[in-house]
Design an enzyme around this catalytic site. Structure first.
Site, short mmCIF file in Angstrom:
data_model
loop_
_atom_site.label_atom_id
_atom_site.label_comp_id
_atom_site.label_asym_id
_atom_site.label_seq_id
_atom_site.Cartn_x
_atom_site.Cartn_y
_atom_site.Cartn_z
N LEU A 107 0.86 -1.17 0.00
CA LEU A 107 0.00 0.00 0.00
C LEU A 107 0.90 1.23 0.00
O LEU A 107 1.94 1.24 0.67
CB LEU A 107 -0.91 0.02 1.24
CG LEU A 107 -2.02 -1.04 1.29
CD1 LEU A 107 -2.76 -0.96 2.63
CD2 LEU A 107 -3.00 -0.89 0.14
N ASP A 108 0.52 2.25 -0.76
CA ASP A 108 1.32 3.47 -0.82
C ASP A 108 1.45 4.10 0.56
O ASP A 108 0.64 3.85 1.46
CB ASP A 108 0.68 4.49 -1.77
CG ASP A 108 0.64 3.99 -3.20
OD1 ASP A 108 1.46 3.13 -3.56
OD2 ASP A 108 -0.22 4.48 -3.96
N ILE A 109 2.43 4.96 0.72
CA ILE A 109 2.70 5.59 2.02
C ILE A 109 1.49 6.39 2.51
O ILE A 109 1.23 6.46 3.71
CB ILE A 109 3.95 6.48 1.94
CG1 ILE A 109 4.32 7.00 3.34
CG2 ILE A 109 3.79 7.61 0.94
CD1 ILE A 109 5.66 7.72 3.39
N HIS A 212 -0.06 2.98 -8.32
CA HIS A 212 -0.98 4.10 -8.10
C HIS A 212 -2.27 3.94 -8.90
O HIS A 212 -2.86 4.93 -9.36
CB HIS A 212 -0.32 5.43 -8.48
CG HIS A 212 0.75 5.88 -7.53
ND1 HIS A 212 1.53 6.99 -7.75
CD2 HIS A 212 1.17 5.37 -6.34
CE1 HIS A 212 2.39 7.15 -6.76
NE2 HIS A 212 2.19 6.17 -5.89
#
Length: 262
Positions: A107-109, A212
């Protein structure tokens, strides 16, 4: 049959090097016979391991559900940001350092929500393989709240599939059909999903995991994601009572869900 050093490392006794030291300094037995060789193979389902006379409860694999919080990265080490493994106990962190415990996908930051951590490599391979097409559901908050006509247009475009432009080093791709659900239009949500999606505009279910992807899909229709939370992977839903940054072991029912498919 598995090596005793691998099993002990898997159960939080440090790296393989640490386990070698343990075998020299403690009385580690298998069915009453002391073990000195780290390469000794045992059957975790049938053999009894004890350390200084205390039996060790063996588990084949560990399965954790984490509510990943924002500003934390999915990595073992990061010189700038806190990692998901920094949120774990020392014992579990040692398992991650030894390579046994790992996160399934990323999962992205700035994305929060459901993250699975496990020692089951076969499960990880199946869940992240594009061929598996495991559905992943995200609660999304948008910069521009769409009106009813725009919501219908988004839903149709996402269902049909979108062309996604390149971003940095990430190439362009054609996103597969995805499902958009708008609670404000009266969509029926189960209690867990409703709690996880509170304050969000919509729920998006995709079967891919491109770079993304969710943000780029909404950018393709002229909007911007301002908040993103993964609330489900297949039938496994994020525990709505789990605070951001917290984690727990999966229940037997949840383990069966991830092991037998979605």
């Amino acid at each position: 049959m598995e090596r005793i050093d691998k099993i002990l490392a898997h159960h939080g006794y440090g790296t393989r090097k640490d386990v070698k030291k343990l075998l020299r300094t403690a009385c580690v037995t298998c069915n009453g016979t002391q073990i000195f060789d780290p390469a000794t193979r045992i059957d975790p389902a049938a053999d009894t391991i004890a350390i200084d006379g205390t039996p060790l409860t063996l588990r084949r694999d560990l399965y954790l559900m984490m509510h990943k919080c924002r500003n934390v990265v999915c990595a073992n080490r990061d010189g700038e940001h806190q990692t998901v493994f920094d949120l774990l106990t020392d014992e579990l962190r040692r398992m991650s350092f030894s390579g046994e415990l790992h996160h399934v996908g990323r999962l992205d930051i700035d994305t929060e929500g459901l993250l699975i951590l496990t020692t089951d490599g076969a499960l990880t391979h199946r869940l992240i393989s594009p061929k598996s097409r495991i559905p992943k559901t995200y609660a999304v908050r948008l910069r521009d709240t769409p009106d009813k006509a725009a919501r219908a247009a988004y839903t149709e475009q996402f269902a049909r599939g979108l062309h996604i432009d390149s971003e940095g080093n990430a190439p362009a791709f054609d996103a597969q059909s995805a499902v958009l659900v708008w609670p404000c239009d009266g969509a029926t949500l189960d209690e867990t999903t409703a709690r996880n999606a509170a304050g969000c505009d919509c729920l998006l279910t995709v079967h891919e995991g491109k770079f993304h992807q969710v943000k780029r899909m909404f950018a393709a229709v002229g909007n911007e994601v301002t908040y993103l939370k993964r609330v489900a992977v297949g039938a496994l839903k994020l525990d709505a009572t789990l605070a951001a940054g917290a984690y727990r072991e999966l229940t037997d029912e949840e383990i069966a869900q991830v092991q037998t498919g979605f």
